[in-house]
Design an enzyme around this catalytic site. Structure first.
Site, PDB file in Angstrom:
ATOM      1  N   LEU A   4       0.838  -1.208   0.000  1.00  0.00           N
ATOM      2  CA  LEU A   4       0.000   0.000   0.000  1.00  0.00           C
ATOM      3  C   LEU A   4       0.870   1.254   0.000  1.00  0.00           C
ATOM      4  O   LEU A   4       0.445   2.322  -0.462  1.00  0.00           O
ATOM      5  CB  LEU A   4      -0.955   0.005   1.191  1.00  0.00           C
ATOM      6  CG  LEU A   4      -0.419   0.503   2.543  1.00  0.00           C
ATOM      7  CD1 LEU A   4      -0.634   2.003   2.720  1.00  0.00           C
ATOM      8  CD2 LEU A   4      -1.062  -0.230   3.681  1.00  0.00           C
ATOM      9  N   HIS A  22      -1.292 -10.446  -2.136  1.00  0.00           N
ATOM     10  CA  HIS A  22      -0.223 -10.602  -3.141  1.00  0.00           C
ATOM     11  C   HIS A  22      -0.052 -12.042  -3.612  1.00  0.00           C
ATOM     12  O   HIS A  22       1.058 -12.569  -3.662  1.00  0.00           O
ATOM     13  CB  HIS A  22       1.100 -10.043  -2.603  1.00  0.00           C
ATOM     14  CG  HIS A  22       1.031  -8.571  -2.320  1.00  0.00           C
ATOM     15  ND1 HIS A  22       0.920  -7.635  -3.311  1.00  0.00           N
ATOM     16  CD2 HIS A  22       1.018  -7.893  -1.152  1.00  0.00           C
ATOM     17  CE1 HIS A  22       0.855  -6.431  -2.764  1.00  0.00           C
ATOM     18  NE2 HIS A  22       0.900  -6.560  -1.462  1.00  0.00           N
ATOM     19  N   GLN A  27      -0.056  -5.233  -9.055  1.00  0.00           N
ATOM     20  CA  GLN A  27       0.513  -5.298  -7.704  1.00  0.00           C
ATOM     21  C   GLN A  27      -0.372  -6.095  -6.735  1.00  0.00           C
ATOM     22  O   GLN A  27       0.116  -6.709  -5.797  1.00  0.00           O
ATOM     23  CB  GLN A  27       0.718  -3.861  -7.202  1.00  0.00           C
ATOM     24  CG  GLN A  27       1.516  -3.734  -5.934  1.00  0.00           C
ATOM     25  CD  GLN A  27       0.849  -2.791  -4.952  1.00  0.00           C
ATOM     26  OE1 GLN A  27      -0.305  -2.958  -4.613  1.00  0.00           O
ATOM     27  NE2 GLN A  27       1.600  -1.815  -4.494  1.00  0.00           N
TER      28      GLN A  27
END
Length: 311
Positions: free
Chosen positions: A95, A203, A252
Site C-alpha cells: 500500500l 499478493h 501489484q
C-alpha cells in the site's frame, strides 16, 4: 542520492499521528482531508482505537497512508523541505506504493484515500475468512522460500508474496498449503516460520477479484507524472509514465512485492540515503539489503526537525 520510502500494512498503531496533529496545522489538514474523502472519522480511530477496528485492512491502509503524508506535509510546509528537491526517487511497500505516488504528486490525497479504501475492502472480500493465509519465513532468502512454497503447494495456491530482505520472505495462498509450508520450512533451511495475523492472503493469485476491482477503480482516476520516479513493487524498477503506473498498480494486487530487489536497484543507482516517512518498519529491511546505506525513520515532530537540519 536519496530515496523517500513509505511503509506498508502492519505499521499501524493506536495513537498514530496524534502528537503530530497536536503540534502541526499541516498534519491536521491532511487528516481532515482524508476524513472528508472517506466520510468517516478515520483520524479518531487512529488516535483512540479500538485496535481491532484500526487493524481492519480497509481502515489500516488509508490510515498508514494518511500518517505518512502528514509527516511529509509537515516537512514541506513547516520545515520548507521539498520532496522534488530532496528526493531522487520514491518507493513504498505494498500500500506504501500509493503513498509514494501521492507524495510525488501522481495522485491527489483524497483520491489516494478513496483508492486505498476500495483496495482494502476488495482485498478483504476477495477470499472468505479462513480460506487463505500468509506466513513469514525467517532466515530464508527468495530461493529457499520459493522451494518451500513449491513443495507445500500440492496443487493449491502457495507463492511468494513479499521478498522483504535477504532474511525474511512472506508466502501467501490457500490456508492448508501455507500451513504445510510452515511445517516443512525448517527442513528446507528456514530458521523459523510463523503464520501471520492477517485477514486475507495478499499478493497472490487468490486476490484476482481485488485486482479486477482495482482495475475498475483506477480506470477513471487521473494519474499525473510523478515529480520523481517511483520504484514499482511489481518490477523493482523506476516508473514515471501514468499509463504504466496504472497497469502496475493493478498487477501489484496479485503480484509479488519485490522490496529487496527495489532497494538493491536503488542502491545500485547510487541511492545511499533512505528516508522512511511515517514508520520504522522498512529501515531494518533496508539495512539488511544495503548495509552501506544510511537510513532515517521519521515519525515524530522531533524526527522531522532533525531531518530538516540534516537535509
Amino acid at each position: 542520492m536519496r530515496a523517500f520510502i513509505f511503509p506498508g500494512q502492519g505499521s499501524q498503531a493506536v495513537g498514530m499521528g496524534s502528537a503530530l496533529a497536536a503540534a502541526s496545522a499541516a498534519a491536521r489538514e491532511v487528516f481532515q482531508e482524508v476524513d472528508d474523502a472517506l466520510g468517516q472519522s478515520l483520524f479518531k480511530l487512529m488516535s483512540e482505537g479500538p485496535e481491532d477496528q484500526l487493524t481492519l485492512t480497509a481502515n489500516a491502509q488509508p490510515a498508514i497512508m494518511a500518517h505518512a503524508i502528514a509527516v511529509l506535509r509537515v516537512l514541506e510546509k513547516e520545515a520548507g523541505i521539498s520532496l522534488a528537491d530532496k528526493a531522487d526517487f520514491v518507493a513504498g511497500h505494498s500500500l506504501g506504493e500509493y503513498t509514494a505516488l501521492c507524495a510525488a504528486g501522481a495522485l491527489d490525497l483524497s483520491t489516494t484515500a478513496k483508492l486505498l479504501r476500495i483496495r482494502g475492502d476488495a482485498m478483504q472480500a476477495a477470499v472468505p475468512v479462513g480460506v487463505g493465509a500468509m506466513a513469514a519465513l525467517l532466515g530464508a532468502d527468495l530461493t529457499k522460500a520459493q522451494a518451500i512454497a513449491d513443495a507445500a503447494a500440492e496443487g493449491e495456491i502457495c507463492t511468494v508474496a513479499n521478498d522483504n530482505d535477504p532474511t525474511q520472505v512472506v508466502i501467501s495462498g490457500a490456508k492448508a498449503a501455507i500451513e504445510r509450508a510452515v511445517a516443512i520450512a525448517k527442513d528446507h533451511g528456514a530458521k523459523r516460520a510463523l503464520l501471520l495475523p492477517v485477514s486475507a492472503p495478499f499478493h497472490c493469485p487468490l486476490m484476482q477479484p481485488a485486482a479486477d476491482a482495482m482495475e475498475k477503480a483506477l480506470a477513471d482516476v487521473v494519474i499525473q507524472a510523478p515529480l520523481v520516479p517511483v520504484y514499482a513493487n511489481v518490477t523493482a524498477a523506476p516508473v514515471s509514465d501514468p499509463a504504466t503506473i496504472r497497469t502496475l498498480l493493478i498487477e501489484q494486487v496479485t503480484g509479488m512485492v519485490r522490496w529487496r530487489e527495489s532497494v538493491s536497484a536503488m542502491f545500485a543507482a547510487d541511492v545511499t540515503e533512505f528516508v522512511e516517512l511515517g514508520g520504522k518498519v522498512l529501515g531494518g529491511m533496508v539495512k539488511r539489503i544495503a548495509p552501506d546505506s544510511t537510513v532515517t525513520s521519521v515519525v515524530s515532530m522531533e524526527d522531522i526537525e532533525n531531518l530538516a537540519k540534516s537535509l
